[in-house]
Structure formats: C-alpha cells, structure tokens
Design a protein around this motif. Structure first.
Motif, PDB file in Angstrom:
ATOM      1  N   ASN A 299       0.856  -1.186   0.000  1.00  9.28           N
ATOM      2  CA  ASN A 299       0.000   0.000   0.000  1.00  9.28           C
ATOM      3  C   ASN A 299       0.896   1.242   0.000  1.00  9.28           C
ATOM      4  O   ASN A 299       1.489   1.606   1.021  1.00  9.28           O
ATOM      5  CB  ASN A 299      -0.887  -0.025   1.252  1.00  9.28           C
ATOM      6  N   MET A 300       0.994   1.895  -1.158  1.00  7.71           N
ATOM      7  CA  MET A 300       1.952   2.991  -1.322  1.00  7.71           C
ATOM      8  C   MET A 300       1.409   4.322  -0.785  1.00  7.71           C
ATOM      9  O   MET A 300       2.174   5.281  -0.625  1.00  7.71           O
ATOM     10  CB  MET A 300       2.342   3.121  -2.786  1.00  7.71           C
ATOM     11  N   THR A 301       0.116   4.377  -0.535  1.00  5.66           N
ATOM     12  CA  THR A 301      -0.441   5.576   0.116  1.00  5.66           C
ATOM     13  C   THR A 301      -0.062   5.548   1.588  1.00  5.66           C
ATOM     14  O   THR A 301       0.425   6.535   2.142  1.00  5.66           O
ATOM     15  CB  THR A 301      -1.988   5.603  -0.017  1.00  5.66           C
TER      16      THR A 301
ATOM     17  N   VAL B 172       6.428  10.926  -6.171  1.00  4.96           N
ATOM     18  CA  VAL B 172       5.170  11.033  -5.427  1.00  4.96           C
ATOM     19  C   VAL B 172       4.091  11.408  -6.437  1.00  4.96           C
ATOM     20  O   VAL B 172       4.210  12.421  -7.123  1.00  4.96           O
ATOM     21  CB  VAL B 172       5.257  12.127  -4.335  1.00  4.96           C
ATOM     22  N   ARG B 173       3.078  10.558  -6.525  1.00  4.98           N
ATOM     23  CA  ARG B 173       1.977  10.864  -7.453  1.00  4.98           C
ATOM     24  C   ARG B 173       0.694  11.118  -6.669  1.00  4.98           C
ATOM     25  O   ARG B 173       0.462  10.485  -5.633  1.00  4.98           O
ATOM     26  CB  ARG B 173       1.735   9.683  -8.410  1.00  4.98           C
ATOM     27  N   VAL B 174      -0.112  12.014  -7.222  1.00 11.32           N
ATOM     28  CA  VAL B 174      -1.410  12.279  -6.599  1.00 11.32           C
ATOM     29  C   VAL B 174      -2.434  11.417  -7.333  1.00 11.32           C
ATOM     30  O   VAL B 174      -2.537  11.471  -8.568  1.00 11.32           O
ATOM     31  CB  VAL B 174      -1.776  13.779  -6.709  1.00 11.32           C
TER      32      VAL B 174
ATOM     33  N   LEU C  75       3.532   6.974  -2.846  1.00 14.33           N
ATOM     34  CA  LEU C  75       4.884   6.753  -3.365  1.00 14.33           C
ATOM     35  C   LEU C  75       4.778   6.036  -4.702  1.00 14.33           C
ATOM     36  O   LEU C  75       3.962   5.118  -4.848  1.00 14.33           O
ATOM     37  CB  LEU C  75       5.662   5.835  -2.421  1.00 14.33           C
ATOM     38  N   TYR C  76       5.611   6.431  -5.647  1.00 12.76           N
ATOM     39  CA  TYR C  76       5.608   5.759  -6.950  1.00 12.76           C
ATOM     40  C   TYR C  76       7.055   5.389  -7.254  1.00 12.76           C
ATOM     41  O   TYR C  76       7.802   6.154  -7.858  1.00 12.76           O
ATOM     42  CB  TYR C  76       5.019   6.691  -8.011  1.00 12.76           C
ATOM     43  N   ILE C  77       7.430   4.237  -6.790  1.00 17.79           N
ATOM     44  CA  ILE C  77       8.819   3.803  -6.842  1.00 17.79           C
ATOM     45  C   ILE C  77       8.783   2.284  -7.000  1.00 17.79           C
ATOM     46  O   ILE C  77       7.739   1.682  -6.816  1.00 17.79           O
ATOM     47  CB  ILE C  77       9.552   4.249  -5.538  1.00 17.79           C
TER      48      ILE C  77
END
Ligand SMILES: O=C(O)CCC(=O)C(=O)O
Length: 288
Positions: free
Chosen positions: A137-139, A189-191, A200-202
């Motif tokens: 869960n990247m949020t 970091v993407r919204v 997170l976008y990695i």
C-alpha cells in the motif's frame, strides 16, 4: 442479493463476494465494486470461471484497455488486450518469454508515458503451493514518511527502466523491449487522480533519480523500497485457480514470487487498464 466485501489484510485488499462475472454487471453493482477498488487498492474475486471475452468485458468497466504495444511478444495474438504471464513452453518448444514477469517490485507500465490505472489478473493454472503475489500500500507508505523525507522526495523523478528480471534469457526480447521503451522519468510522489491522495511511486525498475547519478540515488531508493515493503503495508495473495485479482497501479506496487516448483504450470492472463498520461522520456539517459 447484493455483493459483500471482506477485508483481506489490515494494509490493503478486500474480497468481493456475490458477483458472477459470467453475467453482465449492472452500473450500480459496478459502482460498489469501484468504490471498494478505490478504498482497498486490491480486490479478489474468487471462483470466476470466465472465458477470455468475459475477462475482457469485465475489465472494460474500469476504463479503456491497453493493447500492449509496448510488450508485443507477451500478448495473445487474437486478444491484444490480454497479456500472458506464463511458464508454459511456447509452441516452438522454447521457454516462455514471460515466465519471470513481475518478479520484482513494480507498478504496471510505469516505464511508459501512460502508466496503468489498474490490472486484472486471472489465474488459469496455478501450482498447489507457492507462486504467491505480494502487494504494498503505497499511500500508507507515503503517509508514514517523516516530513523531512517527504520534502526531500517531493519533486524528484525516478527513471523507470523497462527491463525484467531474467530477461537475459531471451536477448532478442530484451533488445526489442529497450528499443520500444526508452527510460521514462516518473514523479516519485503521485497524486491519485480519483482519491486525491498522495502515494509513493517507486519500485525496483527505478535505478536512479533524474539529474542524479545512480550512486547518489541508490541509498534513497533502497530506503524507500525497504520502507514501503515493511510487513504492515503488505498483503500476500495465495492464488487459487479461477481467482481474479484487480489492483490499482496508482497507489500499490506488487511482486510475483518465483517460489514454486518450476516444473509445474503457472498460467495467468492479465488485462491492463490505461491510466492518465504521466512522466516524460528521461532527459539525461546518459547519466550513469
Ligand atoms: O504473476 C503474478 O503473480 C504477477 C504478475 C505481474 O507482476 C504483472 O502482471 O504485473
């Protein structure tokens, strides 16, 4: 009878019960599924004995489907919307090109300028044990970072390579893959366009940040990966045949585990829902 939603782990994931994908889904029913998708990030639909057309038809509810032009070797020739993730030998007796697909932390199509909104993976044949898939869960991972780390990574772009672990087994494929997919820089970091939440976008396809060297980038990348894959952010899925798993690529990442008896068949088929345009071709691809 309506659908029921049951959480699969604390971090993310929910099972949807009471939905039969061999039948058309109404708008209000899909509305419930879509709300659960946004809330839980990963959805499990069990016991779905659908054919390829039904898999595609359900997937279209989520949006326009990718025809996988950036991965032409792995798509089904009759259904370009379907990507094979399989260890089945090819008809010419060669090993499958996609047998290592996903065996590193990633978000689908992050190495393209239209990274995926979501994916729907159908388990056609699975080994009796192992071959699980893990999701992060990247949020939640982003939220748990310190204000200082958030400031540090805000504005950074990760350079996403198209390579796949084990691609060295098929050199012509690796060469075509590199030609079709130059490295793309994506915000770290993407919204999320629907929930408005930052994530997170990695992933392991990122070796460095744009305008930085690999040596400078790696400690931060390694930290972010280690942070995002702490147990409290994870769900591990144990597959059964006829499972369909739907995940939101904008706020989760995942990894296929190669921990199963390789002589046994594992055959999955995936549709990929197109997302919104993001990122740009990396401007400094030559930085080591
Ligand atoms: O085979 C799996 O479990 C996951 C495959 C995967 O990572 C993908 O399709 O992106």
């Amino acid at each position: 009878m309506g659908i029921r939603i049951r959480k699969l782990s604390y971090a993310l994931g929910a099972q949807i019960e009471g939905l039969d994908l061999t039948r058309p889904i109404g708008e209000s029913e899909f509305g419930e599924v879509h709300r659960a998708f946004l809330e839980h990030g990963v959805l499990l639909l069990r016991g779905q004995r659908v054919d390829r057309e039904q898999h595609i038809a359900f997937s279209r509810h989520f949006g326009e489907l990718d025809r996988h032009d950036s991965l032409p070797r792995d798509r089904d020739p009759d259904h370009p919307e379907l990507l094979m993730v399989t260890n089945r030998e090819r008809t010419d007796g060669q090993p499958s090109n996609s047998r290592y697909t996903g065996q590193l932390w990633h978000s689908d199509m992050s190495f393209t300028l239209v990274p995926s909104l979501g994916s729907l993976l159908r388990a056609v044949e699975v080994p009796p044990v192992g071959g699980d898939t893990m999701f992060a869960n990247m949020t939640a991972a982003y939220d748990a970072l310190s204000p200082g780390m958030k400031r540090l990574i805000d504005g950074l772009h990760g350079v996403h390579q198209p390579e796949r672990k084990g691609a060295d087994q098929a050199p012509q494929w690796a060469e075509q893959n590199r030609r079709l997919n130059p490295p793309v820089a994506q915000p770290v970091v993407r919204v999320h366009p629907e929930t408005g939440r930052r994530a997170l976008y990695i992933g392991e396809k990122v070796r460095r940040f744009e305008s930085m060297t690999e040596e400078e980038s790696q400690p931060i990348i390694r930290y972010l990966l280690q942070h995002a894959t702490r147990p409290q952010f994870l769900y591990r899925h144990q597959w059964q045949r006829d499972d369909i798993l739907v995940w939101d690529n904008r706020c989760t990442m995942h990894i296929a585990l190669g921990d199963y008896e390789q002589a046994l068949e594992r055959h999955m088929e995936r549709t990929t829902v197109l997302g919104t345009p993001s990122g740009h071709v990396a401007v400094d691809a030559e930085v080591a």
